[in-house]
Every structure is written in C-alpha cells, then in structure tokens.
Design a protein around this motif. Structure first.
Motif, mmCIF file in Angstrom:
data_model
loop_
_atom_site.group_PDB
_atom_site.id
_atom_site.type_symbol
_atom_site.label_atom_id
_atom_site.label_comp_id
_atom_site.label_asym_id
_atom_site.label_seq_id
_atom_site.Cartn_x
_atom_site.Cartn_y
_atom_site.Cartn_z
ATOM 1 N N GLY A 8 69.053 58.948 35.876
ATOM 2 C CA GLY A 8 70.025 58.489 36.857
ATOM 3 C C GLY A 8 69.439 57.870 38.109
ATOM 4 O O GLY A 8 70.182 57.382 38.965
ATOM 5 N N GLY A 9 68.126 57.900 38.241
ATOM 6 C CA GLY A 9 67.520 57.284 39.412
ATOM 7 C C GLY A 9 67.655 55.768 39.373
ATOM 8 O O GLY A 9 68.060 55.185 38.367
ATOM 9 N N GLY A 10 67.319 55.121 40.471
ATOM 10 C CA GLY A 10 67.394 53.679 40.533
ATOM 11 C C GLY A 10 67.231 53.185 41.947
ATOM 12 O O GLY A 10 66.833 53.934 42.840
ATOM 13 N N SER A 11 67.558 51.909 42.153
ATOM 14 C CA SER A 11 67.457 51.283 43.468
ATOM 15 C C SER A 11 68.842 50.934 43.971
ATOM 16 O O SER A 11 69.632 50.325 43.243
ATOM 17 N N VAL A 12 69.121 51.344 45.198
ATOM 18 C CA VAL A 12 70.418 51.040 45.815
ATOM 19 C C VAL A 12 70.194 50.640 47.269
ATOM 20 O O VAL A 12 69.138 50.911 47.849
#
Length: 125
Positions: A8-12
């Motif tokens: 569920g991680g990522g860049s926002v």
C-alpha cells in the motif's frame, strides 16, 4: 512460519491519503498487539501506532494523532494504517510488527518479535 507482508505504500502529495496493509500468516496463537513503525533515512525507527487485540484499544504517536487510524480485520488477518493529511515529514519506510506475549506498552521496537519487510511512503510538498 510467521510472516508479515506490508503493502500500500507509494508517492503522494502533501495533504493526500494512503492506506497501508499488513497481511499476517502462519499464526497459531493469539497476538497481544500489532504495531506500525517508520524509519526515515539517517533516523531511528519511530513508533507510529499500536493495536491491542481483545478490544483493548489503540494508541498513537503524537506526531500522527488525529491523522492516522490503525485497525484490524480479523477475518482477513490483516492490519491497516489509514493515513490522511499526509505531510512531507511522514516520508519513511513503514513496517508492521507483532508481539505475541502479553504485557508491555507496544510502543518500543524491542517489544516486537516479528517484523515485515516494509513499504515505502513518500510525501512531496
């Protein structure tokens, strides 16, 4: 063999939201608590939140209180971390962890005996 797998991680962008998941497998006994920690480059691992099983409640670090929510789906054997109003200072590798034995604050990394591999969260300004 007990395993925890985060996703569920990522860049926002700042102000955005992400939901992290931690799937647990191989457990044959009850866990006392599960927690989320994070570690930014060059910094110590920091406790974020804890979920106490058996209806004992939750706990949050002051830095995330009111923005993050920890929860657990027993049917799916999955721990979640809903992260809202994200800030650049939330950028880190996020880890979930589990503690089998009863007792303790569940806010210190050495209280946990099983760890996931981590998922990266990057928040841009």
């Amino acid at each position: 063999q007990v395993q925890l797998v985060e996703s569920g991680g990522g860049s926002v962008q700042a102000g955005g939201s992400l939901r992290l998941s931690c799937a647990a497998s191989g457990y044959t006994s009850r866990r006392y608590c599960m927690g989320w920690f994070r570690q930014a480059p060059g910094k110590a691992r920091e406790w974020v939140a804890a979920f106490f099983t058996g209806g004992l409640g939750t706990a949050y670090a002051d830095s995330v209180k009111g923005r993050f929510t920890i929860s657990q789906d027993n049917a799916k054997n999955t721990l979640y971390l809903q992260m809202n109003s994200l800030k650049p200072e939330d950028t880190a590798m996020y880890y979930c962890a589990a503690r089998a034995t009863y007792g303790g604050s569940c806010t210190r990394f050495y209280e946990y005996n099983v760890w996931g591999q981590g998922t990266q969260v990057t928040v841009s300004a």
